[in-house]
Design a protein around this motif. Structure first.
Motif, PDB file in Angstrom:
ATOM      1  N   VAL A 143       0.677  -1.068  -0.063  1.00 58.35           N
ATOM      2  CA  VAL A 143      -0.049   0.107   0.140  1.00 58.35           C
ATOM      3  C   VAL A 143       0.789   1.219   0.049  1.00 58.35           C
ATOM      4  CG1 VAL A 143      -1.687   1.331   1.399  1.00 58.35           C
ATOM      5  CG2 VAL A 143      -2.027  -1.127   1.074  1.00 58.35           C
ATOM      6  N   THR A 144       0.529   1.966  -0.942  1.00 61.46           N
ATOM      7  CA  THR A 144       1.414   3.270  -0.979  1.00 61.46           C
ATOM      8  C   THR A 144       0.852   4.677  -0.275  1.00 61.46           C
ATOM      9  OG1 THR A 144       0.499   4.248  -3.091  1.00 61.46           O
ATOM     10  CG2 THR A 144       2.097   2.423  -3.625  1.00 61.46           C
ATOM     11  N   SER A 145       1.632   5.373  -0.304  1.00 55.28           N
ATOM     12  CA  SER A 145       1.405   6.757   0.608  1.00 55.28           C
ATOM     13  C   SER A 145       0.421   7.495  -0.461  1.00 55.28           C
ATOM     14  CB  SER A 145       2.729   7.567   0.774  1.00 55.28           C
ATOM     15  OG  SER A 145       3.253   7.891  -0.302  1.00 55.28           O
ATOM     16  N   ASP A 146       0.143   7.184  -1.518  1.00 54.26           N
ATOM     17  CA  ASP A 146      -0.825   7.890  -2.577  1.00 54.26           C
ATOM     18  C   ASP A 146      -2.025   7.041  -2.764  1.00 54.26           C
ATOM     19  OD1 ASP A 146       1.104   9.655  -3.214  1.00 54.26           O
ATOM     20  OD2 ASP A 146       1.698   8.389  -4.920  1.00 54.26           O
ATOM     21  N   ALA A 147      -2.164   5.920  -1.515  1.00 52.60           N
ATOM     22  CA  ALA A 147      -3.294   5.274  -1.301  1.00 52.60           C
ATOM     23  C   ALA A 147      -3.509   4.335  -2.571  1.00 52.60           C
ATOM     24  CB  ALA A 147      -4.666   5.924  -1.456  1.00 52.60           C
ATOM     25  N   GLU A 148      -2.564   4.013  -3.159  1.00 49.24           N
ATOM     26  CA  GLU A 148      -2.824   2.750  -4.160  1.00 49.24           C
ATOM     27  C   GLU A 148      -2.406   1.451  -3.491  1.00 49.24           C
ATOM     28  OE1 GLU A 148      -0.256   1.539  -8.208  1.00 49.24           O
ATOM     29  OE2 GLU A 148       0.328   3.354  -7.374  1.00 49.24           O
ATOM     30  N   ILE A 149      -3.159   0.601  -3.927  1.00 51.62           N
ATOM     31  CA  ILE A 149      -3.043  -0.804  -3.212  1.00 51.62           C
ATOM     32  C   ILE A 149      -2.581  -1.775  -4.378  1.00 51.62           C
ATOM     33  CG2 ILE A 149      -4.432  -2.677  -2.294  1.00 51.62           C
ATOM     34  CD1 ILE A 149      -6.435  -0.569  -1.036  1.00 51.62           C
ATOM     35  N   HIS A 298      -2.507   2.503   4.806  1.00 49.06           N
ATOM     36  CA  HIS A 298      -2.245   3.879   4.246  1.00 49.06           C
ATOM     37  C   HIS A 298      -1.714   4.744   5.208  1.00 49.06           C
ATOM     38  CE1 HIS A 298      -4.022   7.502   2.278  1.00 49.06           C
ATOM     39  NE2 HIS A 298      -2.574   7.216   2.046  1.00 49.06           N
ATOM     40  N   ALA A 299      -1.945   4.685   6.467  1.00 49.99           N
ATOM     41  CA  ALA A 299      -1.543   5.629   7.400  1.00 49.99           C
ATOM     42  C   ALA A 299       0.159   5.295   7.622  1.00 49.99           C
ATOM     43  CB  ALA A 299      -2.159   5.483   8.937  1.00 49.99           C
ATOM     44  N   SER A 300       0.364   3.876   7.663  1.00 55.71           N
ATOM     45  CA  SER A 300       1.586   3.374   7.898  1.00 55.71           C
ATOM     46  C   SER A 300       2.518   3.932   6.833  1.00 55.71           C
ATOM     47  CB  SER A 300       1.728   1.860   7.932  1.00 55.71           C
ATOM     48  OG  SER A 300       0.823   1.547   9.020  1.00 55.71           O
ATOM     49  N   ALA A 301       2.124   3.896   5.493  1.00 53.76           N
ATOM     50  CA  ALA A 301       2.788   4.234   4.092  1.00 53.76           C
ATOM     51  C   ALA A 301       2.952   5.771   4.434  1.00 53.76           C
ATOM     52  CB  ALA A 301       1.913   3.902   2.913  1.00 53.76           C
TER      53      ALA A 301
END
Length: 332
Positions: A143-149, A298-301
């Motif tokens: 999961v990226t910081s851009d909310a991409e899964i 997402h928060a972790s990313a």
């Protein structure tokens, strides 16, 4: 110089085989035999370095590769000329680039592969200002910081039923019989298929990250420790270490920056810095300070990206090199 190197320089490997009565000594290229001594030397060095895993003797039936170091081979169109062997047809899946240093011939599942190691120049990509933090996991591969899964394909889980049937067939066969060998080849072929699927998936995902982002922040995970628990099968199936290794060498070649941050506590704080304690089964993130509502991954990313950016500003580095982050407290 190592003791094995002293022996190799004093007596040639071909002469040793001739004295031992081996009739095929003259049919072997001397550099290939010297490479075998180098392998033994490196194996023992690794054993003394780690302190466990004493090297085992590999008999005739277990030695499945040999190497031509620099000399003794030449590529001519669709053929490779091998010293003491002759011309062999090969299928080049891509043209060779750079200076060819070594050639390793490997037999796997009844097929022979020619593996060339080449010295090539890096291929920098155009400059990218975008940055990303990546949180790898089991529910989703990343999961990226851009909310991409990025979904977790679970290749081994998909092949597990078929693999179980083939392994049972191996157990029913008499050991070392012709049927046992055929059954072992079927198991090895399925294992290799799973490996190829996983490898292809990770190459594509890592290439996409390297092409689209100038800075990539990821966790410095202790995969060996994670693989020793109840989720060992899933951790091995995800193969995070090989994914990070692919990201690292691709980033170095493309003039990108890969930052490894401390993995401990990345899911506990909010990217704004406020602590948001969670249990393992809490999959949602809600911060009462900044009002951020999102998923735990997402928060972790976002937190991984924050730590990576802070590490880059505090410790400037050459692009393409991996940075190791110090420990962070939850409220940092």
């Amino acid at each position: 110089m190592s003791p094995i190197s002293h022996v190799r320089n004093a007596i040639s490997p071909t002469a040793c085989l001739q004295r031992s009565g081996c009739c095929d000594a003259r049919r072997l290229f001397p550099k290939v035999l010297q490479d075998v001594l180098d392998r033994v030397d490196e194996t023992y060095k690794a054993f003394f370095r780690r302190g466990h895993g004493f090297p085992r003797f590999k008999g005739k039936g277990w030695f499945d590769s040999f190497t031509y170091p620099q000399l003794g081979f030449r590529v001519e169109g669709s053929q490779v000329s091998l010293a003491k062997i002759g011309n062999v047809k090969i299928h080049l899946h891509r043209p060779l680039a750079g200076d060819i240093k070594t050639l390793t011939l490997k037999k796997e599942n009844g097929k022979w592969y020619a593996c060339f190691s080449c010295m090539v120049d890096s291929e920098p990509l155009p400059f990218q200002e975008s940055v990303v933090g990546i949180d790898v996991g089991l529910e989703s591969f990343a999961v990226t910081s851009d909310a991409e899964i990025v979904d977790n394909p679970r290749w081994f889980r998909q092949a597990q039923k078929k693999l179980r049937v083939r392994q049972r067939h191996v157990n029913r066969c008499r050991k070392r019989s012709s049927g046992w060998r055929k059954a072992c080849k079927l198991v090895a072929r399925l294992d290799r298929h799973v490996f190829n699927q996983r490898n292809d998936f990770q190459h594509k995902v890592s290439r996409e990250f390297v092409e689209n982002y100038g800075l990539i922040a990821g966790e410095d995970l202790n995969v060996k420790g994670l693989a020793g628990g109840r989720l060992a099968k899933s951790v091995h199936d995800a193969a995070w270490s090989s994914f990070i290794a692919k990201l690292l060498y691709k980033a170095e070649s493309a003039d990108r920056l890969l930052v490894k941050v401390e993995a401990r506590g990345t899911s506990q704080p909010c990217p704004c810095g406020a602590p948001v304690p969670k249990k393992l089964w809490d999959r949602k993130h809600h911060c009462t300070v900044c009002g951020l509502n999102t998923t735990r991954d997402h928060a972790s990313a976002l937190e991984i990206l924050r730590r990576g950016l802070r590490l880059r500003t505090s410790m400037p580095a050459i692009a393409g090199m991996a940075l190791e982050a110090p420990s962070f407290s939850y409220g940092a």
